[in-house]
Design a protein around this motif. Structure first.
Motif, PDB file in Angstrom:
ATOM      1  N   ILE A 189     -18.430  75.524 -85.427  1.00 41.87           N
ATOM      2  CA  ILE A 189     -19.662  74.923 -85.941  1.00 41.87           C
ATOM      3  C   ILE A 189     -19.400  74.249 -87.284  1.00 41.87           C
ATOM      4  O   ILE A 189     -19.921  73.174 -87.567  1.00 41.87           O
ATOM      5  N   ALA A 190     -18.549  74.863 -88.117  1.00 41.20           N
ATOM      6  CA  ALA A 190     -18.326  74.319 -89.454  1.00 41.20           C
ATOM      7  C   ALA A 190     -17.365  73.147 -89.460  1.00 41.20           C
ATOM      8  O   ALA A 190     -17.257  72.460 -90.463  1.00 41.20           O
ATOM      9  N   SER A 191     -16.655  72.906 -88.339  1.00 41.62           N
ATOM     10  CA  SER A 191     -15.675  71.824 -88.371  1.00 41.62           C
ATOM     11  C   SER A 191     -16.342  70.450 -88.289  1.00 41.62           C
ATOM     12  O   SER A 191     -15.707  69.451 -88.585  1.00 41.62           O
ATOM     13  N   THR A 192     -17.608  70.408 -87.860  1.00 38.81           N
ATOM     14  CA  THR A 192     -18.397  69.173 -87.728  1.00 38.81           C
ATOM     15  C   THR A 192     -17.657  68.062 -86.989  1.00 38.81           C
ATOM     16  O   THR A 192     -17.646  66.918 -87.410  1.00 38.81           O
ATOM     17  N   THR A 193     -17.002  68.406 -85.904  1.00 40.91           N
ATOM     18  CA  THR A 193     -16.444  67.394 -85.010  1.00 40.91           C
ATOM     19  C   THR A 193     -17.001  67.647 -83.618  1.00 40.91           C
ATOM     20  O   THR A 193     -17.494  68.736 -83.327  1.00 40.91           O
ATOM     21  N   ASP A 194     -16.882  66.610 -82.770  1.00 38.46           N
ATOM     22  CA  ASP A 194     -17.277  66.773 -81.361  1.00 38.46           C
ATOM     23  C   ASP A 194     -16.567  67.944 -80.717  1.00 38.46           C
ATOM     24  O   ASP A 194     -17.189  68.812 -80.111  1.00 38.46           O
ATOM     25  N   MET A 195     -15.240  67.954 -80.876  1.00 38.12           N
ATOM     26  CA  MET A 195     -14.431  68.988 -80.240  1.00 38.12           C
ATOM     27  C   MET A 195     -14.830  70.364 -80.741  1.00 38.12           C
ATOM     28  O   MET A 195     -15.007  71.295 -79.962  1.00 38.12           O
ATOM     29  N   GLY A 196     -14.958  70.490 -82.063  1.00 43.00           N
ATOM     30  CA  GLY A 196     -15.208  71.805 -82.635  1.00 43.00           C
ATOM     31  C   GLY A 196     -16.531  72.379 -82.174  1.00 43.00           C
ATOM     32  O   GLY A 196     -16.628  73.541 -81.793  1.00 43.00           O
ATOM     33  N   LEU A 197     -17.568  71.536 -82.168  1.00 46.44           N
ATOM     34  CA  LEU A 197     -18.892  72.029 -81.795  1.00 46.44           C
ATOM     35  C   LEU A 197     -18.944  72.371 -80.316  1.00 46.44           C
ATOM     36  O   LEU A 197     -19.507  73.403 -79.922  1.00 46.44           O
ATOM     37  N   ASN A 198     -18.330  71.520 -79.481  1.00 50.86           N
ATOM     38  CA  ASN A 198     -18.271  71.855 -78.052  1.00 50.86           C
ATOM     39  C   ASN A 198     -17.499  73.140 -77.823  1.00 50.86           C
ATOM     40  O   ASN A 198     -17.862  73.960 -76.985  1.00 50.86           O
ATOM     41  N   GLY A 199     -16.404  73.318 -78.579  1.00 56.12           N
ATOM     42  CA  GLY A 199     -15.623  74.550 -78.435  1.00 56.12           C
ATOM     43  C   GLY A 199     -16.416  75.763 -78.862  1.00 56.12           C
ATOM     44  O   GLY A 199     -16.298  76.833 -78.257  1.00 56.12           O
ATOM     45  N   ALA A 200     -17.252  75.607 -79.907  1.00 57.25           N
ATOM     46  CA  ALA A 200     -18.068  76.732 -80.347  1.00 57.25           C
ATOM     47  C   ALA A 200     -19.053  77.132 -79.257  1.00 57.25           C
ATOM     48  O   ALA A 200     -19.236  78.323 -78.977  1.00 57.25           O
ATOM     49  N   ILE A 201     -19.668  76.123 -78.610  1.00 62.82           N
ATOM     50  CA  ILE A 201     -20.634  76.442 -77.546  1.00 62.82           C
ATOM     51  C   ILE A 201     -19.922  77.077 -76.354  1.00 62.82           C
ATOM     52  O   ILE A 201     -20.411  78.038 -75.744  1.00 62.82           O
ATOM     53  N   LEU A 202     -18.725  76.577 -76.060  1.00 60.96           N
ATOM     54  CA  LEU A 202     -17.945  77.144 -74.964  1.00 60.96           C
ATOM     55  C   LEU A 202     -17.550  78.587 -75.279  1.00 60.96           C
ATOM     56  O   LEU A 202     -17.598  79.462 -74.410  1.00 60.96           O
ATOM     57  N   GLN A 203     -17.193  78.835 -76.534  1.00 66.25           N
ATOM     58  CA  GLN A 203     -16.821  80.196 -76.933  1.00 66.25           C
ATOM     59  C   GLN A 203     -18.029  81.125 -76.874  1.00 66.25           C
ATOM     60  O   GLN A 203     -17.902  82.293 -76.493  1.00 66.25           O
ATOM     61  N   ILE A 204     -19.203  80.623 -77.225  1.00 68.29           N
ATOM     62  CA  ILE A 204     -20.428  81.420 -77.112  1.00 68.29           C
ATOM     63  C   ILE A 204     -20.585  81.913 -75.676  1.00 68.29           C
ATOM     64  O   ILE A 204     -20.809  83.101 -75.421  1.00 68.29           O
ATOM     65  N   ILE A 205     -20.429  80.990 -74.716  1.00 64.44           N
ATOM     66  CA  ILE A 205     -20.687  81.366 -73.322  1.00 64.44           C
ATOM     67  C   ILE A 205     -19.557  82.237 -72.788  1.00 64.44           C
ATOM     68  O   ILE A 205     -19.792  83.252 -72.130  1.00 64.44           O
ATOM     69  N   SER A 206     -18.311  81.873 -73.117  1.00 60.18           N
ATOM     70  CA  SER A 206     -17.186  82.635 -72.585  1.00 60.18           C
ATOM     71  C   SER A 206     -17.181  84.058 -73.142  1.00 60.18           C
ATOM     72  O   SER A 206     -16.979  85.022 -72.408  1.00 60.18           O
ATOM     73  N   HIS A 207     -17.462  84.202 -74.451  1.00 58.11           N
ATOM     74  CA  HIS A 207     -17.473  85.558 -74.982  1.00 58.11           C
ATOM     75  C   HIS A 207     -18.672  86.346 -74.483  1.00 58.11           C
ATOM     76  O   HIS A 207     -18.612  87.571 -74.395  1.00 58.11           O
ATOM     77  N   GLY A 208     -19.774  85.632 -74.138  1.00 65.44           N
ATOM     78  CA  GLY A 208     -20.894  86.334 -73.529  1.00 65.44           C
ATOM     79  C   GLY A 208     -20.485  87.059 -72.262  1.00 65.44           C
ATOM     80  O   GLY A 208     -20.855  88.214 -72.058  1.00 65.44           O
ATOM     81  N   PHE A 209     -19.698  86.394 -71.439  1.00 66.12           N
ATOM     82  CA  PHE A 209     -19.234  87.054 -70.208  1.00 66.12           C
ATOM     83  C   PHE A 209     -18.230  88.167 -70.512  1.00 66.12           C
ATOM     84  O   PHE A 209     -18.355  89.284 -70.022  1.00 66.12           O
ATOM     85  N   ILE A 210     -17.216  87.855 -71.326  1.00 66.64           N
ATOM     86  CA  ILE A 210     -16.113  88.805 -71.505  1.00 66.64           C
ATOM     87  C   ILE A 210     -16.580  90.063 -72.236  1.00 66.64           C
ATOM     88  O   ILE A 210     -16.260  91.187 -71.840  1.00 66.64           O
ATOM     89  N   GLY A 211     -17.377  89.875 -73.307  1.00 67.58           N
ATOM     90  CA  GLY A 211     -17.848  91.033 -74.064  1.00 67.58           C
ATOM     91  C   GLY A 211     -18.705  91.942 -73.212  1.00 67.58           C
ATOM     92  O   GLY A 211     -18.554  93.169 -73.229  1.00 67.58           O
ATOM     93  N   ALA A 212     -19.621  91.345 -72.433  1.00 65.10           N
ATOM     94  CA  ALA A 212     -20.482  92.153 -71.576  1.00 65.10           C
ATOM     95  C   ALA A 212     -19.656  92.947 -70.573  1.00 65.10           C
ATOM     96  O   ALA A 212     -19.900  94.136 -70.339  1.00 65.10           O
ATOM     97  N   ALA A 213     -18.638  92.307 -70.000  1.00 67.09           N
ATOM     98  CA  ALA A 213     -17.830  92.997 -68.995  1.00 67.09           C
ATOM     99  C   ALA A 213     -17.053  94.154 -69.611  1.00 67.09           C
ATOM    100  O   ALA A 213     -16.952  95.234 -69.027  1.00 67.09           O
ATOM    101  N   LEU A 214     -16.487  93.931 -70.809  1.00 70.57           N
ATOM    102  CA  LEU A 214     -15.716  95.006 -71.443  1.00 70.57           C
ATOM    103  C   LEU A 214     -16.601  96.206 -71.753  1.00 70.57           C
ATOM    104  O   LEU A 214     -16.219  97.356 -71.527  1.00 70.57           O
ATOM    105  N   PHE A 215     -17.808  95.949 -72.277  1.00 67.27           N
ATOM    106  CA  PHE A 215     -18.699  97.076 -72.565  1.00 67.27           C
ATOM    107  C   PHE A 215     -19.130  97.781 -71.297  1.00 67.27           C
ATOM    108  O   PHE A 215     -19.235  99.011 -71.269  1.00 67.27           O
ATOM    109  N   PHE A 216     -19.354  97.003 -70.233  1.00 72.11           N
ATOM    110  CA  PHE A 216     -19.749  97.631 -68.974  1.00 72.11           C
ATOM    111  C   PHE A 216     -18.652  98.553 -68.466  1.00 72.11           C
ATOM    112  O   PHE A 216     -18.907  99.695 -68.064  1.00 72.11           O
TER     113      PHE A 216
END
Length: 500
Positions: A320-347
């Motif tokens: 988010i702080a990198s203020t580039t197209d790539m960085g912001l898209n990567g942040a959103i992708l990381q939000i979704i990917s970690h949503g899956f992985i974190g939930a699975a690990l806790f489960f």
């Protein structure tokens, strides 16, 4: 244009359906459980239908907008709308909440209240992602706290009251700053409050005031998507909560902070964001390293996973702080990917706790032999967490890397330094995640215990794990699934950001 109020239905359906749980005939927990799961499924199908048939991917404007006057006195509207950034977290919310209600099968005490709170959380989580009004955003943000507090303090572990109190103090303290920022932005330089995002996006403030607003919002989001040093509620909360609550906390709650950072701080306060973003990048790199170093020192399995998720949220902050197209898209992708992985690990941590009744890692060992299925799933999700190529974590972190390297805003030496430190963080991640699975599954500690029979995972656990594993692999091999949602909107945000 479609005028049917899809979004209103999506937001209010779970909590209204939850109220009718209390009127169901009491024939054991089965009725309540299946009712809740079916409501979650209906909601998920409804969201998917709206996404498939009423949502245009290539349109960066707000879609499916609804605007009803709610409180006429101070011009408060029920205003909802979707765009490319918010559709991903909403679908993630539906998916994870459905699986978490399925995972909550062992809960039998006060099951009506439990399932009602799960449904109330569902509404409170979709609310912030879809609201287009600042005060409505704040109300939805708060609606989420009470169910989490009750779920923690009633169905948690031994120290549940301590961790629930700590959670409510931290998050409510952060929300005060959020409310102050919302009221300040709404009331500044106007006779009547303007709270909708569209008019606020074109409003300009004096730089000092903008910095104050930004800092207030930043504190609220730093508590929620834990940014060091306001992260200490997270390991306690995750260590004590029931694992279905943990799935919601790790999968969705942490993402609300990062989403707010993009949605409010970046869109509405661009000057302050350009002042604060170098500091945010420093904080994000420190957070990746710090959490990755603290994680191996935890005895508690869930706390160790919690620190790993703090470390992973560092990547979204940097993106988010990198203020580039790539960085912001990567942040959103990381939000979704970690949503899956974190939930699975806790489960998986929670289901293995249900089997062996041990929390501390140094008491475990040798579980792989009696429970091969859980071992396989846990290992594969550990691999996903340490960003193995072909899984979603790798793509997300790679895109964030590219975003920070290509950022025109920073000089070359700081960029090289930051990339180097992030790389050290990515080396530390396998250390703690692999040592965690080694302490749990290898060795002979549990092997010579008397009355030694553990059940391996049943069909329910396999179903939940595979349901989370498929999107992780899918995003890893074809990240355009998620990137195509946000790419136009991110371009619009950044062009607006640089034009101002």
């Amino acid at each position: 244009m479609n005028f049917f109020p899809w979004l209103t239905i999506i937001v209010v359906l779970p909590i209204f359906a939850g109220f009718s749980i209390f009127f169901l005939p009491h024939r054991g927990n089965k009725v309540i459980r299946w009712y809740t799961i079916s409501i979650c499924l209906v909601e998920l199908l409804l969201t998917t239908y709206v996404f498939c048939y009423h949502f245009q991917l290539d349109d960066p404007l707000i879609q499916l907008e609804q605007d009803f006057k709610w409180i006429n006195f101070f011009n408060f509207h029920w205003r909802l709308g979707l765009d490319g950034i918010s559709i991903g977290p909403i679908l993630l919310t539906g998916f994870i909440t459905t699986l978490a209600t399925l995972a909550a099968r062992p809960v039998t005490r006060d099951s009506r209240l439990f399932h009602f709170l799960m449904l109330a959380m569902y509404s409170g989580q979709i609310g912030p992602f879809s609201s287009r009004d600042l005060l409505l955003f704040f109300i939805m943000w708060e609606l989420e706290l009470i169910p989490v507090y009750l779920l923690l303090s009633m169905w948690g572990g031994k120290k549940r009251l301590y961790s629930a109190t700590k959670f409510i103090l931290y998050t409510a303290g952060g929300s005060i700053f959020l409310l102050m920022g919302v009221l300040g932005m709404g009331l500044y330089a106007s006779n009547e409050p303007t709270l909708n995002f569209e008019t606020l996006a074109n409003k300009s403030y004096p730089v000092a005031l903008e910095i104050i607003f930004y800092f207030g919002f930043l504190i609220a989001y730093a508590v929620k998507s834990p940014i060091i040093p306001l992260h200490t509620w997270l390991p306690d909360t995750h260590g004590e909560a029931h694992y279905s609550t943990c799935m919601l906390l790790a999968g969705i709650l942490l993402k609300m902070g990062a989403y707010g950072l993009v949605r409010i701080n970046m869109e509405l306060l661009p000057h302050a964001h350009s002042i604060f973003s170098p500091w945010l990048i420093i904080v994000g790199t420190v957070q990746i390293i710090y959490a990755a170093l603290t994680s191996p020192g935890q005895r508690n399995l869930k706390k160790r996973i919690a620190y790993s998720s703090v470390s992973h949220m560092g990547f979204t902050i940097i993106g988010i702080a990198s203020t580039t197209d790539m960085g912001l898209n990567g942040a959103i992708l990381q939000i979704i990917s970690h949503g899956f992985i974190g939930a699975a690990l806790f489960f998986l941590a929670g289901t293995s706790y249900d089997r062996i009744r041990l929390v501390y890692l140094d008491e475990m060992g040798g579980i792989a032999i009696p429970m091969p299925k859980i071992f396989t799933m846990f290992s594969s999700f550990s691999m996903a967490s340490l960003a193995l190529p072909g899984m979603s974590g790798f793509v997300a972190e790679l895109v964030v890397f590219f975003g920070i390297i290509t950022s025109p805003k920073y000089l070359l030496m700081p960029k090289i330094l930051i990339t180097f430190v992030m790389a050290i963080g990515m080396i530390l991640t396998p250390i703690y995640s692999l040592s965690m699975s080694r302490q749990m599954f290898y060795g002979y500690k549990q092997f010579n215990v008397q009355n030694f029979y553990f059940f391996d995972s049943g069909p329910r656990e396999l179903f939940v794990s595979i349901c989370i594993f498929l999107p992780v692999i899918g995003i890893g091999f074809y990240p355009d699934f998620v990137l195509s949602l946000s790419v136009d909107k991110v371009e619009a945000i950044l062009s607006n950001y640089f034009s101002r």
